[in-house]
Scaffold this motif. Structure first.
Motif, mmCIF file in Angstrom:
data_model
loop_
_atom_site.group_PDB
_atom_site.id
_atom_site.type_symbol
_atom_site.label_atom_id
_atom_site.label_comp_id
_atom_site.label_asym_id
_atom_site.label_seq_id
_atom_site.Cartn_x
_atom_site.Cartn_y
_atom_site.Cartn_z
ATOM 1 N N HIS A 7 -22.377 1.235 40.403
ATOM 2 C CA HIS A 7 -21.027 1.405 40.938
ATOM 3 C C HIS A 7 -20.145 2.194 39.973
ATOM 4 C CE1 HIS A 7 -22.144 -2.101 43.542
ATOM 5 N NE2 HIS A 7 -21.708 -1.223 44.416
ATOM 6 N N LEU A 10 -21.127 5.813 40.294
ATOM 7 C CA LEU A 10 -20.614 6.364 41.546
ATOM 8 C C LEU A 10 -19.121 6.648 41.452
ATOM 9 C CD1 LEU A 10 -21.077 7.118 44.518
ATOM 10 C CD2 LEU A 10 -20.598 4.725 45.071
ATOM 11 N N MET A 11 -18.356 5.728 40.894
ATOM 12 C CA MET A 11 -16.913 5.936 40.737
ATOM 13 C C MET A 11 -16.626 7.108 39.812
ATOM 14 S SD MET A 11 -15.275 2.070 40.813
ATOM 15 C CE MET A 11 -15.096 2.088 39.084
ATOM 16 N N VAL A 13 -18.550 9.747 39.279
ATOM 17 C CA VAL A 13 -18.897 10.977 39.990
ATOM 18 C C VAL A 13 -17.825 11.313 41.018
ATOM 19 C CG1 VAL A 13 -20.537 11.970 41.630
ATOM 20 C CG2 VAL A 13 -21.368 10.792 39.597
ATOM 21 N N MET A 14 -17.357 10.322 41.770
ATOM 22 C CA MET A 14 -16.314 10.558 42.776
ATOM 23 C C MET A 14 -15.027 11.049 42.122
ATOM 24 S SD MET A 14 -17.100 7.398 45.394
ATOM 25 C CE MET A 14 -15.419 7.267 45.872
ATOM 26 N N PHE A 15 -14.650 10.451 40.999
ATOM 27 C CA PHE A 15 -13.455 10.870 40.279
ATOM 28 C C PHE A 15 -13.591 12.313 39.813
ATOM 29 C CE2 PHE A 15 -11.187 11.322 36.223
ATOM 30 C CZ PHE A 15 -9.893 11.104 36.663
ATOM 31 N N THR A 16 -14.755 12.663 39.284
ATOM 32 C CA THR A 16 -14.993 14.019 38.794
ATOM 33 C C THR A 16 -14.911 15.033 39.936
ATOM 34 O OG1 THR A 16 -16.429 13.128 37.065
ATOM 35 C CG2 THR A 16 -16.623 15.469 37.527
ATOM 36 N N VAL A 17 -15.473 14.696 41.074
ATOM 37 C CA VAL A 17 -15.423 15.599 42.231
ATOM 38 C C VAL A 17 -13.984 15.788 42.703
ATOM 39 C CG1 VAL A 17 -16.057 15.796 44.670
ATOM 40 C CG2 VAL A 17 -17.779 15.172 42.975
ATOM 41 N N LEU A 18 -13.215 14.703 42.794
ATOM 42 C CA LEU A 18 -11.829 14.818 43.244
ATOM 43 C C LEU A 18 -10.980 15.640 42.284
ATOM 44 C CD1 LEU A 18 -11.165 11.230 44.607
ATOM 45 C CD2 LEU A 18 -11.366 13.348 45.911
#
Length: 49
Positions: A7, A10-11, A13-18
């Motif tokens: 988790h 995943l968080m 990676v999501m933060f980096t993408v945003l």
């Protein structure tokens, strides 16, 4: 790899993408086109509470 590590990864990676998408939108000058519809969609949800 534990569930907590999955988790957390995943968080991250999501933060980096945003952040990357935000940076790209601002650099290309398309931030208004990206955030305009998003703001209009979120206004009733936020102000309705």
């Amino acid at each position: 790899m534990s569930s907590h590590q999955k988790h957390l990864t995943l968080m991250t990676v999501m933060f980096t993408v945003l952040v990357s998408l935000n940076f790209f939108a601002v650099i290309t000058g398309k931030a208004d086109a990206v955030y305009g519809p998003l703001t209009e969609w979120l206004k009733p949800i936020i102000l309705g509470r």
